[in-house]
Design an enzyme around this catalytic site. Structure first.
Site, PDB file in Angstrom:
ATOM      1  CE1 TYR A 137      -4.376  -2.072   4.969  1.00 52.83           C
ATOM      2  CE2 TYR A 137      -3.059  -0.106   4.562  1.00 52.83           C
ATOM      3  CZ  TYR A 137      -3.793  -1.176   4.084  1.00 52.83           C
ATOM      4  OH  TYR A 137      -3.941  -1.354   2.730  1.00 52.83           O
ATOM      5  CB  SER A 180      -0.865  -0.007   1.276  1.00 53.40           C
ATOM      6  OG  SER A 180      -1.463   1.256   1.495  1.00 53.40           O
TER       7      SER A 180
HETATM    8  P1  NAD Z   1     -11.315  -6.385   0.149  1.00 54.36           P
HETATM    9  O1  NAD Z   1     -11.861  -6.212   1.513  1.00 54.36           O
HETATM   10  O2  NAD Z   1     -12.160  -6.048  -1.032  1.00 54.36           O
HETATM   11  O3  NAD Z   1     -10.784  -7.874  -0.035  1.00 54.36           O
HETATM   12  C1  NAD Z   1      -9.967  -8.466   0.909  1.00 54.36           C
HETATM   13  C2  NAD Z   1     -10.194  -9.961   0.874  1.00 54.36           C
HETATM   14  O4  NAD Z   1      -9.326 -10.552   1.860  1.00 54.36           O
HETATM   15  C3  NAD Z   1     -11.624 -10.342   1.220  1.00 54.36           C
HETATM   16  O5  NAD Z   1     -12.156 -11.223   0.264  1.00 54.36           O
HETATM   17  C4  NAD Z   1     -11.482 -11.006   2.582  1.00 54.36           C
HETATM   18  O6  NAD Z   1     -12.438 -12.043   2.819  1.00 54.36           O
HETATM   19  C5  NAD Z   1     -10.071 -11.541   2.527  1.00 54.36           C
HETATM   20  N1  NAD Z   1      -9.552 -11.771   3.868  1.00 54.36           N
HETATM   21  C6  NAD Z   1      -9.549 -10.900   4.902  1.00 54.36           C
HETATM   22  N2  NAD Z   1      -9.083 -11.510   6.009  1.00 54.36           N
HETATM   23  C7  NAD Z   1      -8.762 -12.775   5.649  1.00 54.36           C
HETATM   24  C8  NAD Z   1      -8.255 -13.880   6.353  1.00 54.36           C
HETATM   25  N3  NAD Z   1      -8.013 -13.827   7.673  1.00 54.36           N
HETATM   26  N4  NAD Z   1      -8.050 -15.026   5.684  1.00 54.36           N
HETATM   27  C9  NAD Z   1      -8.340 -15.118   4.371  1.00 54.36           C
HETATM   28  N5  NAD Z   1      -8.829 -14.101   3.659  1.00 54.36           N
HETATM   29  C10 NAD Z   1      -9.047 -12.931   4.290  1.00 54.36           C
HETATM   30  O7  NAD Z   1      -9.958  -5.539   0.136  1.00 54.36           O
HETATM   31  P2  NAD Z   1      -9.075  -4.912  -1.037  1.00 54.36           P
HETATM   32  O8  NAD Z   1      -9.300  -3.459  -1.021  1.00 54.36           O
HETATM   33  O9  NAD Z   1      -9.237  -5.653  -2.297  1.00 54.36           O
HETATM   34  O10 NAD Z   1      -7.623  -5.138  -0.423  1.00 54.36           O
HETATM   35  C11 NAD Z   1      -6.777  -6.168  -0.861  1.00 54.36           C
HETATM   36  C12 NAD Z   1      -5.349  -5.823  -0.455  1.00 54.36           C
HETATM   37  O11 NAD Z   1      -4.984  -4.583  -1.066  1.00 54.36           O
HETATM   38  C13 NAD Z   1      -5.168  -5.645   1.050  1.00 54.36           C
HETATM   39  O12 NAD Z   1      -3.932  -6.183   1.452  1.00 54.36           O
HETATM   40  C14 NAD Z   1      -5.144  -4.144   1.200  1.00 54.36           C
HETATM   41  O13 NAD Z   1      -4.401  -3.745   2.308  1.00 54.36           O
HETATM   42  C15 NAD Z   1      -4.467  -3.735  -0.095  1.00 54.36           C
HETATM   43  N6  NAD Z   1      -4.725  -2.352  -0.456  1.00 54.36           N
HETATM   44  C16 NAD Z   1      -6.000  -1.921  -0.665  1.00 54.36           C
HETATM   45  C17 NAD Z   1      -6.195  -0.597  -0.993  1.00 54.36           C
HETATM   46  C18 NAD Z   1      -7.560  -0.044  -1.243  1.00 54.36           C
HETATM   47  O14 NAD Z   1      -7.674   1.171  -1.334  1.00 54.36           O
HETATM   48  N7  NAD Z   1      -8.589  -0.863  -1.374  1.00 54.36           N
HETATM   49  C19 NAD Z   1      -5.114   0.277  -1.114  1.00 54.36           C
HETATM   50  C20 NAD Z   1      -3.840  -0.201  -0.896  1.00 54.36           C
HETATM   51  C21 NAD Z   1      -3.653  -1.523  -0.574  1.00 54.36           C
END
Ligand code: NAD
Length: 261
Positions: free
Chosen positions: A156, A143
């Protein structure tokens, strides 16, 4: 003059991953789902790992992959995942927004388990197979918060900074074996995780949802729009393609200029 060929719109043009096996954690939603779709579109067999059984099964069905319903905070369950993986996308993650003094220790620990300890355990599992094949690609979805801090995100920011370090160690140890390891560092991506954060940030800052997007989330981004999950997935697949074998130990900001300022 055009060639008459329309390139795939998912960023996989020129990337052939037929014969490769990928594992994407958190592939049931958002960025992970987009990564699973793009890897499958490039020809890889994809293991779809998620806590959410319905989501894992539905994405696996959609892309012809294999679902694994696993809580990545459980080390014992990680041991049951396949180890013969060529491409590992460490993506699963979650957020908790609270001031340090009110940050629940058990939530802090959970964030480290899912976003640091699980990637470490998965690396231990898959690196021997990658080494044996003299090829491997590790893509860690970090991130902008792996490079910069924001208030109210102690769990985070700590986890993502730790993932950056883990990725660099994997890059150094993997290099002699044809394995690269990189981080992708998005700003705010349009996913359910961000939609939940808008409400949480509104409460933490005492402002409305529209103000959260405009004044908090995009405040530090030069490009004033949310990123689409497919834009992040295209970079993950590009890191597995034929032109990026010399990129390793890197962190690639996809942050609309946030970290440039
Ligand atoms: P999201 O919530 O849409 O998806 C996350 C997925 O991870 C979900 O399907 C959830 O069920 C799964 N998950 C969570 N805890 C879990 C566990 N204990 N075991 C197995 N699966 C688990 O989130 P996203 O926005 O797609 O984020 C995905 C990654 O991208 C994360 O690491 C997040 O930190 C990173 N990220 C997201 C953003 C953003 O703005 N959305 C920005 C930077 C980084």
């Amino acid at each position: 003059m055009t060639s008459g060929i329309t390139p795939p719109s998912d960023g996989t043009a020129g990337i052939d991953l037929a014969g490769r096996t990928a594992m994407v954690t958190g592939a049931g939603s958002g960025i992970g789902r987009a990564c699973a779709q793009a890897l499958a579109s490039a020809g890889a067999q994809v293991h779809v790992v998620d806590l959410d059984a319905e989501a894992a099964k539905s994405v696996a069905e959609e892309i012809g992959g294999h679902p694994h319903v696993v809580d990545l905070s459980r080390s014992d369950l990680i041991e049951g995942l396949p180890a013969d993986i060529d491409i590992l996308v460490n993506n699963a993650g979650l957020q908790h927004v609270a001031p340090l003094t009110a940050f629940p220790p058990e939530r802090f620990e959970l964030l480290q388990k899912v976003m640091v300890h699980a990637p470490f355990l998965l690396l231990r599992r898959v690196l021997p197979h990658m080494s044996a094949r003299s090829w491997g690609r590790i893509v860690n979805i970090s991130s902008v918060h792996g490079l910069r801090a924001s208030a109210f995100k102690a769990g985070y920011v700590t986890a993502k900074h730790a993932l950056e370090g883990l990725s660099k160690v994997a890059a150094l140890e993997g290099a002699p074996h044809g394995i690269t390891s990189n981080c992708v560092n998005p700003g705010y991506v349009r996913t359910p995780l961000v939609e939940q954060q808008i409400a949480a940030q509104a409460a933490a800052h005492g402002i409305g949802p529209d103000q959260v997007i405009g004044e908090v989330m995009l405040n530090r981004s030069a490009i004033k729009r949310l990123i689409e999950p497919q834009e992040v997935a295209a970079i993950a697949v590009w890191l597995c393609g034929p032109h990026t074998g010399y990129i390793t130990g890197a962190s690639l900001p996809v942050d609309g200029g946030w970290s440039a300022a």
